[in-house]
Design a protein around this motif. Structure first.
Motif, PDB file in Angstrom:
ATOM      1  N   TYR A 149       0.826  -1.210   0.000  1.00 35.38           N
ATOM      2  CA  TYR A 149       0.000   0.000   0.000  1.00 35.38           C
ATOM      3  C   TYR A 149       0.860   1.260   0.000  1.00 35.38           C
ATOM      4  O   TYR A 149       0.466   2.296  -0.554  1.00 35.38           O
ATOM      5  CB  TYR A 149      -0.919  -0.014   1.227  1.00 35.38           C
ATOM      6  N   CYS A 175      -2.328   6.567   8.585  1.00 33.92           N
ATOM      7  CA  CYS A 175      -3.141   5.375   8.332  1.00 33.92           C
ATOM      8  C   CYS A 175      -3.040   4.417   9.507  1.00 33.92           C
ATOM      9  O   CYS A 175      -2.048   4.414  10.243  1.00 33.92           O
ATOM     10  CB  CYS A 175      -2.677   4.656   7.068  1.00 33.92           C
ATOM     11  N   PHE A 177      -4.076   0.148  10.764  1.00 35.33           N
ATOM     12  CA  PHE A 177      -4.538  -1.186  10.380  1.00 35.33           C
ATOM     13  C   PHE A 177      -4.322  -2.137  11.548  1.00 35.33           C
ATOM     14  O   PHE A 177      -3.492  -1.901  12.415  1.00 35.33           O
ATOM     15  CB  PHE A 177      -3.841  -1.689   9.111  1.00 35.33           C
ATOM     16  N   VAL A 187     -10.978   5.243  12.503  1.00 29.85           N
ATOM     17  CA  VAL A 187     -11.927   5.250  11.389  1.00 29.85           C
ATOM     18  C   VAL A 187     -13.330   5.074  11.951  1.00 29.85           C
ATOM     19  O   VAL A 187     -13.516   4.892  13.148  1.00 29.85           O
ATOM     20  CB  VAL A 187     -11.609   4.136  10.366  1.00 29.85           C
ATOM     21  N   ARG A 191     -16.643   0.385  10.557  1.00 26.97           N
ATOM     22  CA  ARG A 191     -15.516  -0.380  10.034  1.00 26.97           C
ATOM     23  C   ARG A 191     -14.700  -1.028  11.136  1.00 26.97           C
ATOM     24  O   ARG A 191     -14.051  -2.049  10.917  1.00 26.97           O
ATOM     25  CB  ARG A 191     -14.606   0.528   9.204  1.00 26.97           C
ATOM     26  N   THR A 192     -14.709  -0.464  12.323  1.00 30.31           N
ATOM     27  CA  THR A 192     -13.884  -1.011  13.388  1.00 30.31           C
ATOM     28  C   THR A 192     -14.543  -2.180  14.103  1.00 30.31           C
ATOM     29  O   THR A 192     -13.970  -2.730  15.030  1.00 30.31           O
ATOM     30  CB  THR A 192     -13.541   0.077  14.425  1.00 30.31           C
ATOM     31  N   VAL A 196      -9.175  -4.777  10.425  1.00 30.27           N
ATOM     32  CA  VAL A 196      -8.803  -4.095   9.192  1.00 30.27           C
ATOM     33  C   VAL A 196      -7.382  -4.524   8.835  1.00 30.27           C
ATOM     34  O   VAL A 196      -6.435  -4.191   9.549  1.00 30.27           O
ATOM     35  CB  VAL A 196      -8.875  -2.565   9.370  1.00 30.27           C
ATOM     36  N   CYS A 200      -5.961   1.971   6.317  1.00 31.67           N
ATOM     37  CA  CYS A 200      -7.083   2.877   6.072  1.00 31.67           C
ATOM     38  C   CYS A 200      -6.728   4.237   6.669  1.00 31.67           C
ATOM     39  O   CYS A 200      -6.065   4.324   7.698  1.00 31.67           O
ATOM     40  CB  CYS A 200      -8.380   2.343   6.665  1.00 31.67           C
ATOM     41  N   SER A 203      -9.386   9.310  10.185  1.00 30.94           N
ATOM     42  CA  SER A 203     -10.281  10.447   9.946  1.00 30.94           C
ATOM     43  C   SER A 203      -9.968  11.605  10.886  1.00 30.94           C
ATOM     44  O   SER A 203      -9.661  11.388  12.057  1.00 30.94           O
ATOM     45  CB  SER A 203     -11.739  10.016  10.159  1.00 30.94           C
TER      46      SER A 203
END
Length: 393
Positions: A149, A175, A177, A187, A191-192, A196, A200, A203
């Protein structure tokens, strides 16, 4: 500048000492003995040349040399040492997979490791069962693998927590993960709810110039160029978990932070130490910096009045600091001797660790904390005079 006769004076050299103490049953102290040590142990440097930085995890250690080489030791049951096996190592051992790279920064989680090269590549290995290696699966790896990534994103810094990882890359992007159960990935809550395993974007930091990130336990944090501290993940002092970064409301300007399992240490630009969370330091001077009942209280760590602190570090439940004079002080949980005071007692306030003499030749002292152990790297200038080497060590 030349000496008599036009002969150039030899340049000053450096010598260093590396000390370790605390939990050692997995070989993480680098002494070759599988036992706890309650007092600082001076390590032989034959296998540990010119340390530029250390990263201490659950029970393993990563060392970077001044030439960008990597050595690891301690617990290796998940492949976190990067040696291609799942064996422990009680002495520093080179990570040969990274020999072709110049590694400039590294981080050690509970049972995984991450490495950043000078070209901005990220490599991870160790336990991947929560997706904390960032390769798109939950597989564990015993040798470092490049995280695809970030191939074209130029990674600047990585931070490993217990079951998650954070990455700061060029363009001011952070990011996360791995496990996001407590909000530590930063995030959305939807999603959590699951793991993950691909990076990601965190935010809420898009307009913040982040200069430093940190992770430990289920906590995540960052410091901005303006000295603000942002945190997300598990709440401190019983406060609610935070799903996205929240700015600590304070008039203070911070330049360094360190995270434990239940606490955070913050170092101001003026050299004062503050803490958030449930450490053993019950006598801290409380500051009126609380905005509402959901915000954790920022407290000044007592014991440093009139003393400037240069660096801080945090283990699972212990803390350490280096003062302007080069002294190392520790406090908190002491069950494994991680405070280096010769016993297993807990300490509410900072206590001086005995590491030998400090004089004008002492150039630099750094302290690093693993979950239940501590390291110190101290550098000395070696002065040349009339062909002789003069040193205080």
């Amino acid at each position: 500048m030349a000496e008599h006769g036009g002969t150039p004076a030899p340049a000053d050299e450096e010598e260093e000492q590396v000390w370790s103490w605390g939990a050692g049953t997995d070989g993480q102290l680098g002494t070759s003995k599988l036992q706890d040590e309650h007092l600082p142990q001076l390590l032989s440097l034959t296998s540990l040349p010119s340390v530029s930085m250390l990263a201490c995890g659950g029970a393993h250690v990563i060392a970077l040399t001044s030439g960008g080489k990597v050595l690891t030791w301690g617990r290796g049951n998940s492949g976190q040492l990067g040696h291609g096996d799942i064996l422990d190592s009680s002495l520093p051992k080179p990570v040969s997979f990274l020999d072709d790279y110049v590694v400039t920064q590294a981080s050690a989680g509970w049972s995984h490791s991450a490495f950043v090269s000078d070209s901005g590549c990220l490599f991870t290995c160790g336990n991947g069962s929560f997706g904390q290696l960032g390769h798109g699966d939950n597989t564990s790896l015993s040798t470092p693998a490049k995280v695809s990534y970030f191939v074209d994103k130029c990674v600047k810094m990585v931070a490993c927590g217990m079951r998650h990882s954070l990455v700061l890359s060029a363009g001011n992007q952070v990011c996360g993960f791995g496990s996001g159960k407590r909000g530590q990935l930063g995030v959305s809550s939807e999603r959590t709810k699951s793991l993950v395993n691909l990076p990601c974007v965190v935010s809420g930091l898009e307009d913040v110039e982040v200069v430093c990130i940190a992770a430990n336990g289920d906590h995540s944090a960052a410091i901005s160029a303006s000295g603000q501290m942002f945190s997300w993940g598990r709440g401190f002092c019983g406060s609610s978990d935070v799903q996205t970064p929240q700015c600590l409301q304070s008039s203070l300007s911070f330049r360094e932070l360190a995270l434990g399992w239940n606490h955070a240490l913050l170092l101001t630009v003026d050299g004062e130490v503050f803490k958030l969370g449930n450490t053993l330091n019950k006598q801290s001077e409380k500051q009126s910096l609380q905005v509402d009942s959901s915000e954790p209280l920022l407290e000044k760590v007592s014991g440093f009045d009139g003393v400037k602190v240069l660096q801080i570090a945090a283990g699972a439940e212990h803390s350490a600091a280096v003062t302007e004079s080069g002294e190392v002080q520790t406090w908190g949980w002491g069950e494994h001797g991680q405070l280096g005071l010769g016993n297993t007692n807990d300490q509410n306030n900072p206590q001086l660790v005995s590491l030998g003499s400090i004089d004008q030749r002492t150039k630099d002292t750094k302290v690093y904390c693993g979950s239940g152990f501590t390291y110190v790297v101290r550098r000395y200038n070696i002065h040349h005079r009339n062909g002789c080497i003069i040193s205080n060590v």
